[in-house]
Structure formats: structure tokens, C-alpha cells
Design an enzyme around this catalytic site. Structure first.
Site, PDB file in Angstrom:
ATOM      1  N   CYS A   1      28.688 -28.883 128.000  1.00 43.86           N
ATOM      2  CA  CYS A   1      28.726 -30.232 127.240  1.00 43.86           C
ATOM      3  C   CYS A   1      27.729 -31.196 128.078  1.00 43.86           C
ATOM      4  O   CYS A   1      26.735 -30.701 129.161  1.00 43.86           O
ATOM      5  CB  CYS A   1      29.296 -30.476 128.173  1.00 43.86           C
ATOM      6  SG  CYS A   1      31.220 -29.703 127.770  1.00 43.86           S
ATOM      7  N   SER A   2      27.320 -32.178 127.079  1.00 45.11           N
ATOM      8  CA  SER A   2      26.116 -33.522 127.834  1.00 45.11           C
ATOM      9  C   SER A   2      27.283 -34.246 128.966  1.00 45.11           C
ATOM     10  O   SER A   2      27.932 -33.932 128.881  1.00 45.11           O
ATOM     11  CB  SER A   2      25.988 -34.582 126.452  1.00 45.11           C
ATOM     12  OG  SER A   2      26.952 -34.668 125.966  1.00 45.11           O
TER      13      SER A   2
ATOM     14  N   CYS B   1      30.034 -42.475 120.037  1.00 45.63           N
ATOM     15  CA  CYS B   1      28.809 -42.089 120.356  1.00 45.63           C
ATOM     16  C   CYS B   1      27.349 -42.041 119.082  1.00 45.63           C
ATOM     17  O   CYS B   1      26.331 -41.884 119.362  1.00 45.63           O
ATOM     18  CB  CYS B   1      28.785 -40.927 120.538  1.00 45.63           C
ATOM     19  SG  CYS B   1      30.157 -39.663 121.378  1.00 45.63           S
TER      20      CYS B   1
ATOM     21  N   LYS C   1      21.898 -32.910 125.973  1.00 51.05           N
ATOM     22  CA  LYS C   1      22.728 -31.748 127.192  1.00 51.05           C
ATOM     23  C   LYS C   1      21.818 -31.968 127.603  1.00 51.05           C
ATOM     24  O   LYS C   1      22.586 -32.168 129.520  1.00 51.05           O
ATOM     25  CB  LYS C   1      22.386 -30.843 126.360  1.00 51.05           C
ATOM     26  CG  LYS C   1      22.775 -29.638 127.717  1.00 51.05           C
ATOM     27  CD  LYS C   1      23.905 -28.744 128.244  1.00 51.05           C
ATOM     28  CE  LYS C   1      24.271 -28.827 129.570  1.00 51.05           C
ATOM     29  NZ  LYS C   1      23.593 -29.511 130.461  1.00 51.05           N
TER      30      LYS C   1
ATOM     31  N   HIS D   1      23.640 -38.689 128.269  1.00 56.94           N
ATOM     32  CA  HIS D   1      23.711 -39.304 127.090  1.00 56.94           C
ATOM     33  C   HIS D   1      25.057 -40.532 127.075  1.00 56.94           C
ATOM     34  O   HIS D   1      26.281 -40.430 127.752  1.00 56.94           O
ATOM     35  CB  HIS D   1      25.368 -38.203 126.186  1.00 56.94           C
ATOM     36  CG  HIS D   1      25.783 -38.689 125.341  1.00 56.94           C
ATOM     37  ND1 HIS D   1      25.637 -39.182 124.748  1.00 56.94           N
ATOM     38  CD2 HIS D   1      27.469 -38.178 125.082  1.00 56.94           C
ATOM     39  CE1 HIS D   1      26.274 -39.920 123.376  1.00 56.94           C
ATOM     40  NE2 HIS D   1      27.201 -39.159 123.708  1.00 56.94           N
TER      41      HIS D   1
END
Lengths: 101, 394
Positions: B220-221, B93, B337, B341
Site C-alpha cells: 500500500c502507498s 487521487c 509507494k 501519496h
């Protein structure tokens, strides 16, 4: 999980993955998993945890046969041989150690 | 002790132009469409012609698994119709910021004058199980993923240990984490490029389905498609911004091998290098884009970046310090978020958000008072890679 496509890969890990560990471990932290990766869809919800051996070494494992309400920091756990998952691309059944009370 | 001299006038690496696609479920666009769209916008914004670009750095995490395409550097160059040197950079990421770091160093070295950095990810063509498996591959595949640890599960284990360890300090709870998601969605509601540009409530977060206890869906994103591109230049581009530090550090791939579960030591080390390199301290920073892949990750980052004492990060969200009206606005883009992402694009999107805010071009979400220094924080895995960048307006 089903992308582990080689039985040689499983065989190569035999020495490090399958020796039955001695002694109890201590529960450090855990999570009950509801969104599964490939190969574990039929096992949700399942519990993963970080545990600490008597020599201080920590590792990640699964917990079985414990109600989640009983889980707490410091809980003593013992190893038990379990099925991890079945029938990946290589057609093998994966076994390994999980922990229980 | 004297404060070290601030050293932000060094060699220029300007962010000469930026381009970003909408983030979301973009059924009409594939990986190459997204990368090309962001690149064209960045070139247009920079006023440079494609012929002036000398090298291409492409950030992408999982193209091979999610789209079947490897050799992604060459893919982007070919789609643009150029024969330039092009590289695919992967650091899970943190791929975006890692590409920025290497591109910036290539300009600082004097080899190139103008380079393109583009990050893209196409995630919604495959089912959720494959995405979960693909992202878990950023952890230790052998000792974590094989045991059934998903990415949310790793951060969930961090959250549970954080709640226990600091129960006597700031008494952090799931409600504090919910406030972080609520804040990021409020910020994201002003960002037309965000995946979820709408507000949510604390109750929405607490009542959302569990993904990995104690983290629910709105901790969670999301899984997003999208691309972001910047042009880095050795020139002192007027009206643009510049990256005055971009530093990376590493840690153990597996969470269980780290000395502290509740600290991302790679973040601490990368931030220390970035502060040391510039002579700045956390107090000098006026704007932050940080890596909130999960709500708990933002809380840890407040502490690991030096904005709060260990165990007291929750005070920043409770007191509104990190909201856009506060003293230290965090994630004015909506963060991972709400903004989304698309993994390879995220670290570059963070640089773009700082650039827009620092140069007064952030539109509806422009802060009333443009800050002097902005900090970006991009994490790979559960903290095996961290990149911290500091920017200012030219």
C-alpha cells in the site's frame, strides 16, 4: 461511518437498502479487512466481498460466519439480516443484509 | 496499415518550472505552508515573477475533512498575496492530473499565457480511521464504503480476482506484487524528496501486517503530507519540457458495476485518447510514472496502458523491464509507494518527475539515457477517473 449525521438520510435509503433480497448469490472476490474505517474498528477482521445475483447483477456486501479458508470463487451464499454498526453521530443502530453459507 | 503520423509539434504548453516539497509526515507544515513552498520553488525554477501568473489551479482531495479548510483555491491565492482567479479541482487521487488537464486547456484556449498548478494534501493531522474513511469516499459511498469496503479492500478484491483469472497465463502471485514494491523503493531510495527513500526486500513485503488480504502494509502507498507545483506556459521555454497530450476518461464509481474487475477501463480509454492524439504507440514511450496506489494497481496499469498483454503484466517486473536499468523504467520517483501519496500532489509530482528526467535534471536518479517520450498515469478512486499525459523535452 459516524459522519452520517442525519436520520433523514437513513430513512430516505430505506426503500433501496432494506428489502430482504430473494435467492442465493455467487461469491466473485473478497478481502479480509484488518484496517478499519471509522465506526467498524470493533469488527475487524471482517470480510467484504463482491457477489453476483442470479440475474447477473453484482454488488458489494459483507460475509459473516464463514471461516476464511472456506471462501472460494463461485461459493453460493444466502442473505441474513445483521447489524452494520451502532451509535453514529445520529445515534442510530444501522441494520442491513450480509451474506453467509 | 501505415503508422499514423506523429503529431507532437502542435501548440505549446511548456512546463516552464517545477517545485516540490519533501513528502512525508511534515509536522511543522500545514496545507497552506506546503502549497506556498512548492509554488515559490516552481516560480524560482521558471524564472517568472508572480505578477506574470494569470490563474491558479489547486488540486486537493480532502482538505475539508482532513484540515477543516474548504475554498482552497482562494486560500492559495490569498497566501500568495494575489487576487487572481483560482479554482479547487477534485477528482479523488486523480485531482492533480485533472488540474493539469484543465490548466493546460486554459492555456491552449488562449485565455492565459502562464498559469500555476499546485497540488497539496495534509493527511497526518488526523487519525488513521478518518483517513481510511476519507479515502473510501473516493469509492461509492452508498454502495461500497457503507458496506465496509475500504480502499485497500477494493484493490485487494481486484488482486484476488486477478490471481484467479490469470492463474493459467503468467501465474501471478503475491511475490510478483512484492517485486513491484521492492522496485519502487529501490527507485525511491535515490529520491531525496521521497517519503520512504530506502530499500525493502521481498520478505519485508510478504511478512508485513495485513491491511486487506491479500494486500499487506508494504503493498500500500503511505499516508503523506506534501505539495507539488508546476508553471504551465504558452511559450516554447528552452530547456523545459512540454505536455503533448493530457486526456481523461471515466468509468463506474463502484468497482462491482464494471464489466471487468481486473481492468481499469478508464485507464484504457484515457491512454487510447492520448496515443491517438499524438500518433504515438506504447512502444514509443521510454519512461512512465504510473499510479501505484497499491502494488496490484501497477501490475494492472502495465496492461491497461498497453505495455503488456492482459494477464502477462507480471513478466515485466520479473524480467526487470520496468526497473530503472530496463527498457521501460516505471516510477523512477519511487512511485506512490516509496515517494509517498499526498493525494492532491501526486498527479503533479508525476509530471515533475517526467520533466526532470526528460530535461536531464533528475540528479542522482537521472537515467543514463534520457528518454524521448514520457507517460504519466493518475487514477481516481478504484478507477472511476483516469488521466494519461504524454510529455517530451522542448
Amino acid at each position: 461511518m459516524s459522519h452520517k449525521s442525519s436520520s433523514a438520510k437513513i430513512w430516505r435509503k430505506f426503500g433501496s437498502r432494506y428489502p430482504y433480497p430473494e435467492g442465493q448469490v455467487k461469491l466473485i472476490t473478497w478481502s479480509v479487512v484488518h484496517a478499519a474505517p471509522l465506526g467498524l474498528e470493533d469488527q475487524v477482521p471482517y470480510t467484504v466481498a463482491i457477489v453476483e445475483a442470479e440475474d447477473g447483477e453484482r454488488f458489494t456486501t459483507q460475509l459473516v460466519d464463514i471461516a476464511s479458508a472456506k471462501l472460494k470463487y463461485g461459493l453460493k451464499l444466502r442473505p441474513t439480516l445483521r447489524r452494520y454498526f451502532t451509535d453514529g453521530v445520529e445515534g442510530l443502530i444501522h441494520y442491513g443484509v450480509k451474506y453467509t453459507i | 496499415m501505415n503508422k499514423p503520423a506523429i503529431k507532437t509539434e502542435g501548440p505549446y504548453v511548456s512546463v516552464a518550472g517545477v517545485g516540490i516539497t519533501k513528502f512525508g509526515e511534515l509536522w511543522g507544515q500545514d496545507l497552506r505552508d506546503l502549497a506556498v513552498a512548492a509554488t515559490k520553488d516552481a516560480l524560482l525554477d521558471s524564472g517568472l515573477h508572480l505578477e506574470q501568473i494569470e490563474a491558479i489551479f489547486v488540486a486537493n482531495m480532502n482538505g475539508g475533512l482532513f484540515t477543516g479548510q474548504e475554498h482552497i483555491g482562494a486560500l492559495v491565492a490569498a497566501e500568495l498575496g494575489v487576487d487572481l482567479p483560482a479554482w479547487h479541482i477534485e477528482a479523488a487521487c486523480a485531482s492533480g492530473a485533472a488540474a493539469v488537464l484543465l490548466a493546460r486547456e486554459s492555456v491552449l484556449s488562449g485565455k492565459y499565457r502562464n498559469v500555476l498548478v499546485v497540488g497539496a494534501e495534509k493527511m497526518t493531522d488526523v487519525d488513521a480511521g478518518l483517513v481510511t474513511t476519507g479515502l473510501a469516499a473516493a469509492a461509492d459511498e452508498e454502495w461500497e464504503a457503507y458496506q465496509g469496503a475500504t480502499f485497500p479492500a477494493l484493490y485487494a478484491m481486484i488482486a484476488r480476482e486477478y490471481f484467479r483469472k490469470y492463474a493459467k497465463d503468467s501465474k501471478p502471485t503475491r511475490e510478483d506484487l512484492a517485486l513491484i514494491s521492492v522496485k519502487n523503493h529501490r527507485h525511491g531510495s535515490l529520491n531525496p524528496k521521497a517519503h520512504f527513500p530506502r530499500e525493502i526486500t521481498v520478505a519485508d513485503v510478504l511478512n508485513a501486517p495485513m491491511v486487506a488480504e491479500p494486500l499487506g502494509l508494504l503493498d500500500c502507498s503511505p499516508v503523506s503530507d506534501g505539495a507539488a507545483a508546476i508553471i504551465l506556459s504558452a511559450d516554447n521555454v528552452r530547456g523545459a519540457s512540454r505536455i503533448i497530450a493530457c486526456e481523461q476518461a471515466g468509468s463506474n464509481l463502484a468497482l462491482h458495476n464494471r464489466a471487468e474487475i481486473t481492468e481499469l477501463d478508464a485507464t484504457v480509454k484515457a491512454a487510447a485518447k492520448a496515443y491517438s492524439h499524438t500518433g504515438l504507440t506504447p512502444k514509443d514511450i521510454g519512461l512512465v510514472e504510473l499510479h501505484d496506489c497499491f502494488s496490484i494497481a501497477e501490475l494492472l496499469a502495465y496492461e491497461d496502458l498497453g505495455f503488456a498483454r492482459k494477464g502477462y503484466g507480471a513478466q515485466l517486473i520479473r524480467e526487470g523491464v520496468v526497473s530503472r536499468e530496463g527498457r521501460l523504467p516505471v516510477n523512477t520517483s519511487g512511485g506512490l509507494k516509496a515517494s509517498g501519496h499526498p493525494v492532491g500532489a501526486t498527479g503533479i509530482k508525476q509530471i515533475i518527475e517526467l520533466h526532470l528526467q526528460l530535461t536531464g535534471r533528475a540528479g542522482d536518479r537521472q537515467l543514463d539515457k534520457a528518454p524521448v517520450y514520457g507517460l504519466a498515469h493518475n487514477v481516481g478512486g478504484s478507477g472511476a477517473t483516469a488521466v494519461v499525459s504524454i510529455m517530451k523535452a522542448n
